[in-house]
Design a protein around this motif. Structure first.
Motif, PDB file in Angstrom:
ATOM      1  N   TYR A   1     -63.327   3.650 -16.697  1.00 15.67           N
ATOM      2  CA  TYR A   1     -63.498   5.036 -17.137  1.00 15.67           C
ATOM      3  C   TYR A   1     -62.177   5.614 -17.627  1.00 15.67           C
ATOM      4  O   TYR A   1     -62.100   6.198 -18.705  1.00 15.67           O
ATOM      5  CB  TYR A   1     -64.064   5.847 -15.969  1.00 15.67           C
ATOM      6  N   VAL A   2     -61.126   5.419 -16.817  1.00 14.23           N
ATOM      7  CA  VAL A   2     -59.819   5.977 -17.189  1.00 14.23           C
ATOM      8  C   VAL A   2     -59.286   5.278 -18.439  1.00 14.23           C
ATOM      9  O   VAL A   2     -58.820   5.919 -19.378  1.00 14.23           O
ATOM     10  CB  VAL A   2     -58.828   5.855 -16.014  1.00 14.23           C
ATOM     11  N   LEU A   3     -59.409   3.930 -18.454  1.00 13.44           N
ATOM     12  CA  LEU A   3     -58.812   3.166 -19.557  1.00 13.44           C
ATOM     13  C   LEU A   3     -59.576   3.317 -20.867  1.00 13.44           C
ATOM     14  O   LEU A   3     -58.977   3.416 -21.935  1.00 13.44           O
ATOM     15  CB  LEU A   3     -58.748   1.682 -19.190  1.00 13.44           C
ATOM     16  N   PHE A   4     -60.891   3.319 -20.793  1.00  9.79           N
ATOM     17  CA  PHE A   4     -61.668   3.195 -22.033  1.00  9.79           C
ATOM     18  C   PHE A   4     -62.567   4.386 -22.344  1.00  9.79           C
ATOM     19  O   PHE A   4     -63.339   4.343 -23.296  1.00  9.79           O
ATOM     20  CB  PHE A   4     -62.511   1.912 -21.990  1.00  9.79           C
ATOM     21  N   LEU A   5     -62.511   5.435 -21.529  1.00  8.82           N
ATOM     22  CA  LEU A   5     -63.355   6.589 -21.830  1.00  8.82           C
ATOM     23  C   LEU A   5     -62.538   7.882 -21.756  1.00  8.82           C
ATOM     24  O   LEU A   5     -62.410   8.603 -22.740  1.00  8.82           O
ATOM     25  CB  LEU A   5     -64.539   6.632 -20.850  1.00  8.82           C
ATOM     26  N   LEU A   6     -61.960   8.134 -20.570  1.00 11.87           N
ATOM     27  CA  LEU A   6     -61.186   9.361 -20.422  1.00 11.87           C
ATOM     28  C   LEU A   6     -59.916   9.301 -21.277  1.00 11.87           C
ATOM     29  O   LEU A   6     -59.620  10.229 -22.038  1.00 11.87           O
ATOM     30  CB  LEU A   6     -60.833   9.572 -18.944  1.00 11.87           C
ATOM     31  N   GLY A   7     -59.206   8.177 -21.157  1.00  9.97           N
ATOM     32  CA  GLY A   7     -57.982   7.997 -21.947  1.00  9.97           C
ATOM     33  C   GLY A   7     -58.232   8.213 -23.427  1.00  9.97           C
ATOM     34  O   GLY A   7     -57.606   9.063 -24.066  1.00  9.97           O
ATOM     35  N   PRO A   8     -59.191   7.464 -24.005  1.00  6.83           N
ATOM     36  CA  PRO A   8     -59.494   7.650 -25.424  1.00  6.83           C
ATOM     37  C   PRO A   8     -59.918   9.070 -25.784  1.00  6.83           C
ATOM     38  O   PRO A   8     -59.603   9.547 -26.871  1.00  6.83           O
ATOM     39  CB  PRO A   8     -60.635   6.665 -25.666  1.00  6.83           C
ATOM     40  N   THR A   9     -60.633   9.767 -24.872  1.00  6.07           N
ATOM     41  CA  THR A   9     -61.043  11.134 -25.197  1.00  6.07           C
ATOM     42  C   THR A   9     -59.826  12.043 -25.308  1.00  6.07           C
ATOM     43  O   THR A   9     -59.707  12.852 -26.242  1.00  6.07           O
ATOM     44  CB  THR A   9     -62.021  11.672 -24.132  1.00  6.07           C
ATOM     45  N   VAL A  10     -58.891  11.882 -24.362  1.00  6.38           N
ATOM     46  CA  VAL A  10     -57.659  12.672 -24.423  1.00  6.38           C
ATOM     47  C   VAL A  10     -56.860  12.292 -25.673  1.00  6.38           C
ATOM     48  O   VAL A  10     -56.349  13.153 -26.407  1.00  6.38           O
ATOM     49  CB  VAL A  10     -56.816  12.443 -23.145  1.00  6.38           C
ATOM     50  N   TYR A  11     -56.786  10.986 -25.925  1.00  7.63           N
ATOM     51  CA  TYR A  11     -56.078  10.490 -27.096  1.00  7.63           C
ATOM     52  C   TYR A  11     -56.716  11.017 -28.388  1.00  7.63           C
ATOM     53  O   TYR A  11     -56.023  11.320 -29.370  1.00  7.63           O
ATOM     54  CB  TYR A  11     -56.072   8.958 -27.057  1.00  7.63           C
ATOM     55  N   ALA A  12     -58.046  11.154 -28.377  1.00  4.98           N
ATOM     56  CA  ALA A  12     -58.743  11.700 -29.550  1.00  4.98           C
ATOM     57  C   ALA A  12     -58.241  13.108 -29.847  1.00  4.98           C
ATOM     58  O   ALA A  12     -58.009  13.468 -31.007  1.00  4.98           O
ATOM     59  CB  ALA A  12     -60.260  11.728 -29.321  1.00  4.98           C
ATOM     60  N   PHE A  13     -58.050  13.884 -28.786  1.00  5.92           N
ATOM     61  CA  PHE A  13     -57.558  15.245 -28.986  1.00  5.92           C
ATOM     62  C   PHE A  13     -56.136  15.222 -29.547  1.00  5.92           C
ATOM     63  O   PHE A  13     -55.819  15.929 -30.507  1.00  5.92           O
ATOM     64  CB  PHE A  13     -57.608  16.018 -27.661  1.00  5.92           C
ATOM     65  N   TRP A  14     -55.287  14.362 -28.969  1.00  6.16           N
ATOM     66  CA  TRP A  14     -53.908  14.232 -29.456  1.00  6.16           C
ATOM     67  C   TRP A  14     -53.900  13.816 -30.929  1.00  6.16           C
ATOM     68  O   TRP A  14     -53.215  14.408 -31.759  1.00  6.16           O
ATOM     69  CB  TRP A  14     -53.161  13.204 -28.589  1.00  6.16           C
ATOM     70  N   LEU A  15     -54.709  12.794 -31.245  1.00  7.00           N
ATOM     71  CA  LEU A  15     -54.794  12.309 -32.633  1.00  7.00           C
ATOM     72  C   LEU A  15     -55.263  13.408 -33.585  1.00  7.00           C
ATOM     73  O   LEU A  15     -54.808  13.501 -34.726  1.00  7.00           O
ATOM     74  CB  LEU A  15     -55.798  11.159 -32.717  1.00  7.00           C
ATOM     75  N   SER A  16     -56.186  14.251 -33.089  1.00  8.23           N
ATOM     76  CA  SER A  16     -56.780  15.263 -33.958  1.00  8.23           C
ATOM     77  C   SER A  16     -55.751  16.312 -34.374  1.00  8.23           C
ATOM     78  O   SER A  16     -55.989  17.071 -35.303  1.00  8.23           O
ATOM     79  CB  SER A  16     -57.959  15.926 -33.253  1.00  8.23           C
ATOM     80  N   LEU A  17     -54.614  16.353 -33.678  1.00  2.44           N
ATOM     81  CA  LEU A  17     -53.564  17.309 -34.032  1.00  2.44           C
ATOM     82  C   LEU A  17     -52.514  16.676 -34.931  1.00  2.44           C
ATOM     83  O   LEU A  17     -51.478  17.262 -35.198  1.00  2.44           O
ATOM     84  CB  LEU A  17     -52.903  17.856 -32.759  1.00  2.44           C
ATOM     85  N   HIS A  18     -52.787  15.440 -35.360  1.00  4.93           N
ATOM     86  CA  HIS A  18     -51.824  14.705 -36.179  1.00  4.93           C
ATOM     87  C   HIS A  18     -52.455  14.219 -37.466  1.00  4.93           C
ATOM     88  O   HIS A  18     -53.669  14.117 -37.573  1.00  4.93           O
ATOM     89  CB  HIS A  18     -51.266  13.508 -35.398  1.00  4.93           C
TER      90      HIS A  18
END
Lengths: 315, 289
Positions: free
Chosen positions: A44-61
């Motif tokens: 969950y942390v590696l492949f779901l929560l992490g990517p969701t947070v990363y999606a938000f970070w990416l969306s600001l770039h």
């Protein structure tokens, strides 16, 4: 991938603890249950929560997939709000969702009620036959429907011409018909799947409730309204949420049947995200669209769950 | 006398009415069944037709010049067996792992009581509401960074403990495994993992079947994630391969239909063999609390 997700009940921890024999936890290490559930949470942390947070970070770039990324703040989002392609994708997806929730769900309920008729023979055969479309890969389904929707030689136009004598419809080539074609595939694929949920729910409704309604002089419609609908509320909630989450992420059907076209008339949000990232190398923009989809789906699911009273324990 | 005749006629007319209603009901149900199954039968029949015959008007359900050409082409001109093999072993491996991890997690939620259980369960509950399209891009980037892009590991590892499977197993284990059995095994000195393997697993065998079928179908049928993460054609799974046929052999629909039919065979067989378990397994969480 998350086709059959969702949930109805949460664990009733308090009630359970009361029935637990005292001192049971002392017989084994307190770590055991955590160990048993840990695989899920690691993934969950590696492949779901992490990517969701990363999606938000990416969306600001702004990022092309390789090389450095540039901070752009919320500009991906403001761009999305002005992008007519994105508006179209959202509108199309809303059509798919509306058709699934407003056509498939009631249709499945009616079919399940018919299947639940007392004394009906061959119920299992119908159930299995109706469920079959869901067993097939969406790719297989889309490829099969490509030939069924063919304007000149397709099965659907031939049947329509034979039955009601209408002119061949350009199913995949005309913007509005293409949307209808995708909705037809959605209805075909999902209805039988939901039928089995409704039928299981109906079979757990005690017969005497219907008999009591009979005595009160209720007709078929009265019984449906006063017994079936309230008793099936939990199943309906499950089904509505499942279908909503499934239809909100529809990808294969427009991708294979119409390539999102003609023009962009059938492109879904998931397809928009795929295209932005892998055909246009606009990763930040794709991530922003994904994050918006996440917020909408999450909020609406919560609203639906609240509306149906899912997760409230004491009722 | 008159009264008896009246009752009799009324009764017989109501049975006749019921019979007519039942006949109408069967007619509608059979019609829906035909609509549900016909597209597949149509694909089956098309797979035995030469291309020219697929596109004739009016369409014929039974091929006039039946041929096996499409199927032989599928094995001669197209790496169909390799796609099938890849899809099968990837799905079987992913399913075996998922069945193990989901029953283990479901068992812990069903039969243990531990601090934080409620919160952990809620996290799992919510995780099912994250649409896959959201994590598609970041997950792909993550795979590229850890070197899993274009590998089968990326197709398997992220999906070996699906939340729905844990939930399904929890529902089953609550119903099927009495606390006393576990207590008795504990008193006999069995280890916690031993209890799970030797007592719980055998007791929930039907549920394991349901979970296995559900997971296999999801894995074998998945398209978007393999499409994104696999780039070399020789690694393609079956859905990717079928999709690539449309581009390369766009005129050869017989070939494409033969491929779709053969691709569907394993899922249909498994579904028919384990349909009762699958249907009960899927509905257990939604109907019973």
């Amino acid at each position: 991938m998350a086709e059959t997700s969702t949930i109805l009940r949460r664990p009733s921890g308090d009630r359970k603890s009361r029935t637990l024999p005292a001192g049971r936890t002392r017989q084994h290490s307190r770590l055991v249950p955590y160990l048993f559930v840990s695989p899920f949470y690691v993934l969950y942390v590696l492949f779901l929560l992490g990517p969701t947070v990363y999606a938000f970070w990416l969306s600001l770039h702004e990022w092309a997939g390789i090389g450095p990324s540039t901070w752009v703040g919320l500009s991906n989002y403001t761009r999305l709000f002005r992008d007519s392609s994105f508006h179209g994708a959202v509108t199309n997806t809303l059509w798919y969702v509306a058709a699934s929730v407003l056509v498939v769900t009631p249709l499945a309920l009616v079919i399940a009620t018919a299947l639940n008729t007392r004394g009906l023979r061959g119920r299992d055969m119908f159930r299995v036959g109706y469920f079959l479309p869901m067993v097939l890969s969406p790719v297989v389904v889309s490829l099969v429907f490509t030939i069924i929707f063919d304007q000149n030689f397709g099965l659907l136009n031939a049947v329509l011409r034979g039955l009601i004598g209408i002119k061949p419809v350009n199913w995949l080539g005309a913007p509005n018909w293409a949307k209808v074609a995708i909705v037809i595939v959605l209805i075909w694929r999902w209805t039988g799947y939901l039928v089995i949920y409704f039928l299981a729910g109906l079979q757990s409704v005690p017969r005497d409730l219907y008999e009591a309604a009979d005595i009160d002089g209720a007709g078929a419609i009265g019984k449906f309204r006063s017994v079936t609908v309230p008793m099936l509320k939990p199943v309906t909630a499950f089904v509505a949420i499942t279908v909503f989450i499934g239809a909100a992420q529809i990808f294969e059907e427009p991708f294979i049947l119409t390539q999102g076209g003609p023009g962009e008339s059938t492109m879904s949000v998931a397809y928009f995200i795929y295209r932005a990232a892998f055909e246009r190398e606009d990763f930040g923009y794709a991530a922003a669209a994904g994050f918006l989809l996440f917020i909408v789906v999450f909020v609406l699911t919560r609203v639906l769950a609240h509306f149906f009273g899912i997760g409230r324990e004491d009722h | 006398m008159a009264a008896t005749t009246m009752t009799r006629t009324r009764r017989s007319s109501s049975t006749a009415g019921r019979r007519a209603r039942m006949t109408g009901l069967y007619a509608v149900l059979v019609l829906i069944l035909i609509v549900a199954v016909l597209p597949l039968l149509w694909a089956l029949s098309s797979s035995f037709k030469p291309v020219a015959e697929i596109f004739v008007y009016p369409p014929k359900l039974w091929p006039t010049h039946g041929t096996l050409q499409n199927f032989t082409d599928l094995f001669k001109n197209v790496p169909f067996p390799r796609w099938l093999w890849t899809s099968l072993w990837v799905s079987i491996l992913a399913t075996a792992l998922a069945v193990f991890f989901c029953s283990l997690g479901g068992y812990a939620f069903a039969k243990y009581h531990f601090p934080g259980q409620r919160v952990l369960f809620d996290i799992m509950f919510s995780s099912m509401m994250i649409p896959f399209a959201v994590i598609l891009i970041p997950l792909f980037v993550e795979m590229a960074k850890i070197g899993w892009a274009d590998t089968y590991v990326a197709l398997i590892v992220p999906w070996v403990a699906p939340a729905f499977g844990i939930f399904m197993m929890r529902q089953f284990i609550i119903q099927a495994v009495p606390d006393q059995v576990i207590e008795a095994a504990r008193i006999d000195g069995a280890s916690e993992f031993g209890i799970f393997c030797r007592i719980v697993l055998p007791m929930v065998r039907p549920a394991l079947g349901a979970l296995a079928v559900w997971n296999f179908l999801n894995s074998y049928n998945s398209f978007l994630w393999p499409l994104v993460v696999l780039s070399s054609e020789e690694k393609f799974t079956l859905p990717l391969g079928l999709n690539s046929l449309v581009g390369t052999y766009s005129r050869e629909y017989g070939l494409v239909m033969a491929g779709t039919i053969l691709a569907a065979v394993p899922t249909i067989l498994i579904f028919l063999a384990l349909r009762k378990q699958l249907i009960e397994g899927l509905t257990v969480g939604s109907v019973k609390g």
